[in-house]
Design an enzyme around this catalytic site. Structure first.
Site: not given
Ligand SMILES: Cc1cc2nc3c(=O)[nH]c(=O)nc-3n(C[C@H](O)[C@H](O)[C@H](O)COP(=O)(O)OP(=O)(O)OC[C@H]3O[C@@H](n4cnc5c(N)ncnc54)[C@H](O)[C@@H]3O)c2cc1C
Length: 502
Positions: A114, A231, A280, A333, A368
């Site tokens: 990537e 992105h 990116r 993104h 990132r």
């Molecule tokens: C389309 C897309 C593709 C991506 N592809 C990649 C990839 O290939 N590789 C990579 O490393 N990263 C990728 N990323 C980035 C990565 O997916 C995220 O940064 C990462 O998954 C974030 O994980 P997290 O656990 O911090 O939060 P999230 O997975 O976003 O989880 C957040 C949690 O908080 C909860 N929450 C939020 N607000 C509230 C509220 N007010 N009350 C209660 N609960 C709440 C949600 O319900 C969820 O459970 C991508 C992002 C996107 C959008």
């Protein structure tokens, strides 16, 4: 003599970071608070590119670190070292939770490449459905772990503090409008990014900067707010996914040979040494500046579609297939900024921890590196869990801090359009200064938007994902625009504060 039960840790969010932390905390009791059931909400299930780990023959942790630093511009070096050095263990741990990473015919891992990575080191699980595979396995493991009490269907809208000033719980509303107080020994925020504050985005509408609101409510330090990643290859077609986000054309397509072109067919990234796999921020700016940008997928191998079913399904919804020209645009993104945390997730306020996208420990710098975020969730989620083992006392709740009310749908839609227009890959001071007075409403989302805009105005020069328009002179910015402006402590991070004048 009776033995007092160990108080739970309140984990907010059930994406890769929250689930990793909750599982690593076992058998310590955890209250896992989330809006959607684990494995379904947030950005994690959408992650398409994969997870970076220097496990291929000839690759090294040092090379992965160097690529992360080259893309990031001013990362915290120790945070990067911990991240990339933890990758092998993170992969083994994920496999122990049931994740099956894709392997080649010889049973070795199949690595993809990537943007910003000089080597093929991206692991996939189910091709470009890696995030969904990880979310599914971790959610199943969490549901099978008796110490984790899943409390889904709750929207967090406040924080609880103990008599000693420590953060010890959250307030959350259920679907019926009933407010619950959920207390423990400490609170770990793992509540994702800020996609839902932008109209043009690849992430879910529901991610609206909860971590920033919690920090604002209790005065925790924020950092790196101006650094918002865009992105470069969101699908630029009118029809969007059901919650308004744009479909993502995974970077792995460029890793497999696709190239970006403008309306006249000229290549956008020909001049960059890494070509279409440049970091990116640079590709996103090229796409944002181009006339009619599109992705030429004709160079991709004929067997490509079989390996990346999610992207194929997304474009098929618009009647397109690999090989067709795919119109693309830059879309919000990821947020490098967030709640300032140390390498164990501790924030500046006792009892409050943060990991994953809502946190900022400097590992991603100002931009990132692709596929480092899922890795971050696992590595730092597990580290925070280890640090939280020391939180054994249960503070007596004595104060609550409710957030400002949420914006009404129409006001939120307007806010999203305005932020997308003014806080994109290239920013104009004049536009941000015009935007600021329109953000005066006393809602939770407007409060965050003000902080983002003020911190961006305080950013003196170009750095990573933050770039001023060429016509903008490097002027001194009045950070006292708003009373009590938080800009002062959002500073010029990441790293040493080094920044380049436009
Ligand atoms: C389309 C897309 C593709 C991506 N592809 C990649 C990839 O290939 N590789 C990579 O490393 N990263 C990728 N990323 C980035 C990565 O997916 C995220 O940064 C990462 O998954 C974030 O994980 P997290 O656990 O911090 O939060 P999230 O997975 O976003 O989880 C957040 C949690 O908080 C909860 N929450 C939020 N607000 C509230 C509220 N007010 N009350 C209660 N609960 C709440 C949600 O319900 C969820 O459970 C991508 C992002 C996107 C959008």
């Amino acid at each position: 003599m009776s033995v007092r039960p160990t108080p739970p840790i309140v984990v907010v969010g059930a994406g890769v970071a929250g689930l990793s932390a909750a599982l690593a905390l076992a058998p310590r009791p955890v209250l896992l608070v989330c809006e959607r059931p684990p494995g379904e909400g947030g950005a994690t299930p959408l992650a398409a590119g994969g997870l970076a780990a220097a496990l291929a023959a000839g690759d090294s942790v040092a090379d992965h670190a160097e690529d992360t630093l080259l893309a990031g511009h001013g990362n915290d070096r120790e945070a990067v070292r911990v991240l990339v050095a933890g990758a092998a263990d993170a992969v083994a741990w994920l496999e122990a939770q049931g994740v099956r990473f894709d392997r080649a015919a010889d049973r070795r891992y199949a690595f993809g490449r990537e943007g910003g990575h000089r080597r093929a080191r991206i692991l996939h699980a189910g091709g470009d459905a890696t995030g969904a595979a990880i979310a599914r396995s971790l959610a199943a493991a969490a549901r099978a772990t008796p110490s984790i009490r899943v409390l889904d269907g709750l929207r967090v809208d406040g924080v609880r503090l103990g008599t000693d000033g420590r953060v010890c719980g959250v307030l959350a509303l259920d679907a019926a409008g009933v407010r619950h107080a959920l207390d423990g020994a400490a609170v770990l925020l793992a509540c994702g990014g800020i996609a839902g504050l932008f109209a043009d985005r690849t992430g879910p509408a529901g991610l609206q900067g909860l971590g920033l609101s919690v920090a604002q409510a209790v005065g925790a330090r924020l950092r790196d707010l101006p650094f918002v990643q865009f992105h470069p290859t969101a699908l630029a077609l009118e029809a969007r996914a059901s919650d308004g986000r744009r479909s993502l054309i995974t970077e792995a397509l460029r890793g497999a040979g696709a190239v970006l072109r403008d309306r006249r067919g000229q290549r956008l990234m020909a001049a960059h040494p890494l070509g279409d796999l440049a970091p990116r921020d640079q590709v996103a700016r090229a796409v944002a500046a181009a006339d009619g940008p599109w992705l030429d997928t004709s160079p991709c191998a004929p067997d490509w579609p079989a390996a990346f079913p999610s992207t194929v399904a997304a474009i098929a919804r618009h009647g397109l297939a690999i090989g067709d020209p795919l119109p693309v645009c830059a879309a919000q993104h990821f947020h490098m900024g967030g709640v300032a945390s140390d390498l164990d997730g501790a924030t500046s306020v006792p009892g409050l921890f943060a990991v994953g996208e809502c946190a900022a420990n400097g590992a991603h710098g100002a931009n990132r590196l692709a596929s480092n975020s899922l890795l971050e969730g696992v590595v730092y989620g597990r580290r925070a869990a280890a640090a939280l083992a020391a939180a054994t006392s249960r503070p007596r709740p004595s104060a609550t801090r409710r957030f400002a009310p949420g914006a009404e749908p129409e006001a939120l839609a307007t806010l999203r359009l305005r932020l997308s227009a003014a806080l994109g890959p290239v920013r104009r001071r004049s536009e941000l200064l015009r935007l600021l007075p329109t953000l005066a409403a006393d809602t939770r989302q407007h409060t965050i938007a003000r902080a983002l805009v003020i911190a961006t105005l305080a950013q003196r020069g170009n750095l990573g994902a933050h770039q001023w328009h060429a016509a903008d002179a490097p002027v001194a910015v009045p950070i006292s625009l708003w009373p009590g402006s938080p800009a002062a402590h959002h500073g010029q991070r990441p790293g040493s504060g080094r920044s380049v004048r436009p």
